[in-house]
Motif scaffolding. Structure first.
Motif, mmCIF file in Angstrom:
data_model
loop_
_atom_site.group_PDB
_atom_site.id
_atom_site.type_symbol
_atom_site.label_atom_id
_atom_site.label_comp_id
_atom_site.label_asym_id
_atom_site.label_seq_id
_atom_site.Cartn_x
_atom_site.Cartn_y
_atom_site.Cartn_z
ATOM 1 N N LYS A 48 0.829 -1.203 0.000
ATOM 2 C CA LYS A 48 0.000 0.000 0.000
ATOM 3 C C LYS A 48 0.870 1.262 0.000
ATOM 4 C CE LYS A 48 -3.942 2.234 2.221
ATOM 5 N NZ LYS A 48 -3.346 3.582 2.125
ATOM 6 N N THR A 51 2.029 1.980 -3.459
ATOM 7 C CA THR A 51 0.947 2.538 -4.266
ATOM 8 C C THR A 51 0.700 4.001 -3.911
ATOM 9 O OG1 THR A 51 -0.123 0.377 -4.472
ATOM 10 C CG2 THR A 51 -1.501 2.309 -4.836
ATOM 11 N N ASP A 52 0.653 4.295 -2.616
ATOM 12 C CA ASP A 52 0.390 5.669 -2.186
ATOM 13 C C ASP A 52 1.503 6.612 -2.642
ATOM 14 O OD1 ASP A 52 -1.920 4.835 -0.968
ATOM 15 O OD2 ASP A 52 -1.076 4.776 1.051
ATOM 16 N N ARG A 55 1.243 7.361 -6.344
ATOM 17 C CA ARG A 55 0.185 8.328 -6.643
ATOM 18 C C ARG A 55 0.589 9.739 -6.215
ATOM 19 N NH1 ARG A 55 -5.277 6.049 -5.096
ATOM 20 N NH2 ARG A 55 -4.295 6.074 -3.059
ATOM 21 N N ASP A 56 1.308 9.853 -5.105
ATOM 22 C CA ASP A 56 1.785 11.177 -4.689
ATOM 23 C C ASP A 56 2.734 11.774 -5.729
ATOM 24 O OD1 ASP A 56 0.326 11.366 -2.376
ATOM 25 O OD2 ASP A 56 1.929 10.652 -1.059
ATOM 26 N N GLY A 83 -2.956 11.850 -0.485
ATOM 27 C CA GLY A 83 -3.139 10.475 -0.924
ATOM 28 C C GLY A 83 -4.191 10.297 -1.994
ATOM 29 N N ARG A 84 -4.744 11.400 -2.504
ATOM 30 C CA ARG A 84 -5.771 11.305 -3.536
ATOM 31 C C ARG A 84 -5.351 12.121 -4.748
ATOM 32 N NH1 ARG A 84 -11.204 12.488 0.137
ATOM 33 N NH2 ARG A 84 -10.860 10.821 1.682
ATOM 34 N N GLU A 208 -4.832 -1.900 -2.877
ATOM 35 C CA GLU A 208 -4.858 -0.914 -1.808
ATOM 36 C C GLU A 208 -6.181 -0.908 -1.082
ATOM 37 O OE1 GLU A 208 -4.247 2.790 -3.772
ATOM 38 O OE2 GLU A 208 -5.808 2.423 -5.212
#
Length: 212
Positions: A48, A51-52, A55-56, A83-84, A208
């Motif tokens: 996870k 993955t986070d 994306r960042d 995180g989004r 995730e």
């Protein structure tokens, strides 16, 4: 249900985003996995985090490009929680998610705001221009290869492990030439509208969970 014209509108809207989004994902994936590998953080417990961090990196890169006035096909990053990654194209929005180990399209989970996003508004009332889209990315996997991105327009809530609800589903081509050279054929049915791009249903990689 979307019409072929509605589907064409969405594919046209995502065309200019394809190349910068793929480039940002390639960069982010390499940077994030390099960091975890170099520091010995390996194994499922770090999936996870990888993955986070990917994306960042993607978010930061797209924010930089937008700040430099680089064309993202009319899309702009939105200011959202850590995180989004959310993007907007007029009234259309797109959220980047990572595929889970067992579901190529992550379920919305229990978050009310996310459930509302997945339900989408009725096209007849608001038009396809206000669609909420998901960009679900799949990692290359152990065999290597390229990252792929699947664009989905969800139309309801479902539980993890259950069939997703959508009315449009296609793999985002990496290059603009693939859009212009494709012979589009839309065949709407209860399973959604699928566009004529190849998609490898066997790809699975670190997930995730529904909180993506």
């Amino acid at each position: 249900m979307l019409t072929p014209e509605d589907a064409s509108y969405i594919t046209a809207a995502t065309e200019g985003l394809a190349e910068p989004l793929y480039a940002a994902l390639d960069h982010g994936y390499t940077a994030a996995h390099g960091h975890y590998d170099d520091t010995g953080m390996v194994g499922e417990g770090y999936s996870k985090g990888r993955t986070d961090l990917t994306r960042d990196h993607v978010r930061r890169r797209l924010e930089e490009l937008h700040g430099e006035r680089v064309d993202l096909g009319g899309w702009r990053p939105l200011s959202v929680a850590s995180g989004r990654l959310h993007l907007a194209h007029g009234s259309m929005t797109l959220r980047l998610l990572h595929a889970t180990p067992f579901d190529l399209i992550p379920a919305p989970g229990r978050n009310k705001a996310r459930i509302s996003y997945y339900r989408n508004r009725t096209v007849d009332l608001f038009g396809v221009e206000v669609s909420n889209l998901l960009a679900v990315w799949l990692s290359p996997g152990e065999a290597g290869g390229d990252i792929s991105i699947r664009i989905v327009r969800p139309i309801g809530e479902w539980k993890p492990g259950r069939p997703p609800k959508f009315d449009l589903d296609f793999e985002l081509p990496r290059h603009t030439e693939t859009f212009t050279g494709a012979e589009w054929e839309f065949v709407p049915d209860e399973g959604g509208i699928a566009l004529p791009f190849d998609f490898d249903d066997d790809l699975r990689e670190e997930g995730e969970g529904s909180g993506a």
